[in-house]
Design a protein around this motif. Sequence first.
Motif, mmCIF file in Angstrom:
data_model
loop_
_atom_site.group_PDB
_atom_site.id
_atom_site.type_symbol
_atom_site.label_atom_id
_atom_site.label_comp_id
_atom_site.label_asym_id
_atom_site.label_seq_id
_atom_site.Cartn_x
_atom_site.Cartn_y
_atom_site.Cartn_z
ATOM 1 N N GLY A 156 64.068 23.083 78.831
ATOM 2 C CA GLY A 156 63.938 23.296 77.449
ATOM 3 C C GLY A 156 62.407 23.001 76.751
ATOM 4 O O GLY A 156 62.001 23.647 76.119
ATOM 5 N N LYS A 157 61.981 21.946 77.390
ATOM 6 C CA LYS A 157 60.640 21.429 76.621
ATOM 7 C C LYS A 157 59.408 22.535 77.122
ATOM 8 O O LYS A 157 58.726 22.624 76.392
ATOM 9 C CB LYS A 157 60.185 19.869 77.288
ATOM 10 C CG LYS A 157 61.212 19.037 76.502
ATOM 11 C CD LYS A 157 60.794 17.484 77.137
ATOM 12 C CE LYS A 157 61.783 16.420 76.205
ATOM 13 N NZ LYS A 157 63.143 16.636 76.517
ATOM 14 N N ILE A 158 59.738 22.864 78.427
ATOM 15 C CA ILE A 158 58.647 23.901 79.125
ATOM 16 C C ILE A 158 58.751 25.157 78.356
ATOM 17 O O ILE A 158 57.672 25.620 78.150
ATOM 18 C CB ILE A 158 58.597 23.759 80.487
ATOM 19 C CG1 ILE A 158 58.297 22.418 81.075
ATOM 20 C CG2 ILE A 158 57.943 24.965 81.230
ATOM 21 C CD1 ILE A 158 58.750 22.275 82.587
ATOM 22 N N VAL A 159 60.181 25.627 78.211
ATOM 23 C CA VAL A 159 60.082 26.937 77.648
ATOM 24 C C VAL A 159 59.665 26.947 76.258
ATOM 25 O O VAL A 159 58.958 27.843 75.661
ATOM 26 C CB VAL A 159 61.610 27.150 77.804
ATOM 27 C CG1 VAL A 159 61.834 28.711 76.794
ATOM 28 C CG2 VAL A 159 62.182 27.611 79.027
ATOM 29 N N ASP A 160 59.830 25.830 75.386
ATOM 30 C CA ASP A 160 59.282 25.644 74.154
ATOM 31 C C ASP A 160 57.797 25.815 74.052
ATOM 32 O O ASP A 160 57.321 26.179 73.199
ATOM 33 C CB ASP A 160 60.054 24.397 73.491
ATOM 34 C CG ASP A 160 59.375 24.340 71.838
ATOM 35 O OD1 ASP A 160 59.811 25.299 71.335
ATOM 36 O OD2 ASP A 160 58.773 23.309 71.585
ATOM 37 N N ALA A 161 57.060 24.885 74.962
ATOM 38 C CA ALA A 161 55.651 24.932 75.108
ATOM 39 C C ALA A 161 55.151 26.296 75.136
ATOM 40 O O ALA A 161 54.261 26.912 74.927
ATOM 41 C CB ALA A 161 55.190 23.964 76.270
ATOM 42 N N ILE A 162 55.857 27.342 76.232
ATOM 43 C CA ILE A 162 55.572 28.477 76.489
ATOM 44 C C ILE A 162 55.618 29.270 75.188
ATOM 45 O O ILE A 162 54.736 29.931 74.762
ATOM 46 C CB ILE A 162 56.388 29.042 77.508
ATOM 47 C CG1 ILE A 162 56.143 28.459 78.851
ATOM 48 C CG2 ILE A 162 56.288 30.530 77.638
ATOM 49 C CD1 ILE A 162 56.954 28.799 79.913
ATOM 50 N N CYS A 163 56.544 29.179 74.422
ATOM 51 C CA CYS A 163 56.790 29.909 73.270
ATOM 52 C C CYS A 163 55.891 29.566 72.063
ATOM 53 O O CYS A 163 55.163 30.550 71.468
ATOM 54 C CB CYS A 163 58.203 29.842 72.552
ATOM 55 S SG CYS A 163 59.524 30.571 73.626
ATOM 56 N N GLN A 164 55.535 28.425 72.188
ATOM 57 C CA GLN A 164 54.598 27.944 70.888
ATOM 58 C C GLN A 164 53.227 28.103 71.283
ATOM 59 O O GLN A 164 52.305 28.143 70.455
ATOM 60 C CB GLN A 164 54.805 26.247 70.638
ATOM 61 C CG GLN A 164 56.131 25.854 70.310
ATOM 62 C CD GLN A 164 56.751 26.696 69.097
ATOM 63 O OE1 GLN A 164 56.073 26.840 68.151
ATOM 64 N NE2 GLN A 164 57.748 27.229 68.999
ATOM 65 N N SER A 165 52.999 28.470 72.608
ATOM 66 C CA SER A 165 51.671 29.052 73.213
ATOM 67 C C SER A 165 51.439 30.234 72.871
ATOM 68 O O SER A 165 50.339 30.938 73.235
ATOM 69 C CB SER A 165 51.376 28.529 74.443
ATOM 70 O OG SER A 165 51.338 27.250 74.664
ATOM 71 N N GLY A 166 52.394 31.036 72.362
ATOM 72 C CA GLY A 166 52.004 32.657 72.067
ATOM 73 C C GLY A 166 52.566 33.602 73.148
ATOM 74 O O GLY A 166 52.184 34.723 72.890
ATOM 75 N N PHE A 167 53.458 33.259 74.138
ATOM 76 C CA PHE A 167 53.736 34.063 74.866
ATOM 77 C C PHE A 167 55.166 34.580 74.502
ATOM 78 O O PHE A 167 55.774 33.943 73.603
ATOM 79 C CB PHE A 167 53.874 33.401 76.413
ATOM 80 C CG PHE A 167 52.942 32.881 77.108
ATOM 81 C CD1 PHE A 167 52.226 33.575 78.178
ATOM 82 C CD2 PHE A 167 52.321 31.504 76.889
ATOM 83 C CE1 PHE A 167 50.965 33.196 78.609
ATOM 84 C CE2 PHE A 167 51.244 31.041 77.693
ATOM 85 C CZ PHE A 167 50.760 31.924 78.534
ATOM 86 N N LEU A 168 55.478 35.882 75.071
ATOM 87 C CA LEU A 168 56.748 36.488 74.930
ATOM 88 C C LEU A 168 57.220 36.201 76.107
ATOM 89 O O LEU A 168 56.791 36.621 77.318
ATOM 90 C CB LEU A 168 56.561 38.053 74.783
ATOM 91 C CG LEU A 168 57.877 38.493 74.556
ATOM 92 C CD1 LEU A 168 58.946 38.236 73.269
ATOM 93 C CD2 LEU A 168 57.817 40.382 74.524
ATOM 94 N N ILE A 169 58.528 35.824 76.342
ATOM 95 C CA ILE A 169 59.259 35.779 77.683
ATOM 96 C C ILE A 169 59.869 36.915 77.568
ATOM 97 O O ILE A 169 61.151 37.054 77.106
ATOM 98 C CB ILE A 169 60.179 34.483 77.595
ATOM 99 C CG1 ILE A 169 59.140 32.963 77.543
ATOM 100 C CG2 ILE A 169 60.924 34.501 78.903
ATOM 101 C CD1 ILE A 169 60.344 31.733 77.544
ATOM 102 N N SER A 170 59.581 37.842 78.516
ATOM 103 C CA SER A 170 60.267 39.063 78.613
ATOM 104 C C SER A 170 61.430 39.208 79.377
ATOM 105 O O SER A 170 62.695 39.947 79.322
ATOM 106 C CB SER A 170 59.326 40.165 78.943
ATOM 107 O OG SER A 170 58.647 40.014 80.212
ATOM 108 N N LYS A 171 61.379 38.213 80.533
ATOM 109 C CA LYS A 171 62.522 38.217 81.376
ATOM 110 C C LYS A 171 62.616 36.808 81.936
ATOM 111 O O LYS A 171 61.692 35.947 81.743
ATOM 112 C CB LYS A 171 62.481 38.915 82.740
ATOM 113 C CG LYS A 171 62.256 40.691 82.516
ATOM 114 C CD LYS A 171 61.727 41.305 83.718
ATOM 115 C CE LYS A 171 61.728 42.891 83.385
ATOM 116 N NZ LYS A 171 61.306 43.473 84.333
#
Length: 379
Positions: free
Chosen positions: A107-122
């Motif tokens: 959860g923490k890593i996914v949140d860091a990804i989202c907050q860094s401007g990435f779109l998780i497409s899959k």
Amino acid sequence: MAAMLRYCFITEWLDPSSGVLWKYQLFWYPETKEVEMVDIKNRRHFLKRTKYEELRASLLYIGSMVTIFGRQLKLTEYGDDFTRNSIESQTERTLAMIKPDAYKNMGKIVDAICQSGFLISKLRVAKLSKEEAEAFYSVHRGKPFYDRLTDFMSSGRICAMELVAPGAIRKWRELLGPTDSNQARAEAPGSIRAQFGTDKTYNACHGSDAPDTAAEECAFFFGSGRYPGKCDVARGTTLCVVKPHVVADGAAGLVVDMIQDVYDITAAQLFTLDRNAAAEFYEVYKGVLPAGDFNAMVEHLTSGPVLALEVADRDGADAVEPFRQLAGPMDPELARVLRPESLRARFGLNTIKNGVHCTDLTEDGVLEVSYFFTILAQA
């Protein structure tokens, strides 16, 4: 007067009633937030230029599914060179993988990804076999660390994600930090590996190093006919579906983190549901809720990607009823009064966009989990 900015895509829509595949030109006008659709076969307007504020630039890439007034369209081609040249530079893809040592911090890593401007497409959680781990890391075959690496990578669950962003490969590797977690703590203390890694092998996450590698690694997890390390559906588990408005707001990682504080997440996957699948999933509510509410729930569930999670009690107890308490009442306003620390109190907007769906009845736990992770995942 300058011409208005306009993007054009070729899209497909499969009519669920007739099975006919329709093709449209989809035009998007970002300055006015308008869309327009042309039926390619019949060469006529299907949708005249109309305001539609739900469409966002981050969703516009080849292979993406977008919803226009309840109709899900798959973007298959660029409609002109201007769109191709404009979009391709903004939509580089890379593979990100959370390794077994950091899975508890997903959860923490996914949140860091989202907050860094990435779109998780899959996104897909898997448990690799030794053979699958060897295949994924075949480029390192024969190196001294190969056996230790593949043993480690097949030792527990991983989370694979396809990330989309301008310069995604470089950007993700910068967020990761140096390969050696100890070096990362010295040189990039805010990086993923500095925070969640241990050493050079147990270093929290993997990232592709070049465009060709990224394409191959994404295909390994998300290519047609490929489903490595499918997580088994366990007894006594329950389903959580993170709804589209939460995913679109980049808050799915926060939901996952709240859940992982208390429970294990034994499977996870991003899905884009069509109307038939959403209506079938919500069938139990038909006739119980007013027709308008039922239709609104279905429409929202098809309005964008959802993140489905299989949730398990860490001590093996049945998870359905305890997780309902964490989810909170269906009405977020009521949840904020009665259970202010619940998921719906924190992420819900109204009774339709109430943050998450959770299984209501103990006997439905495995049924709902199986619907997503057996039926839909293999469709």
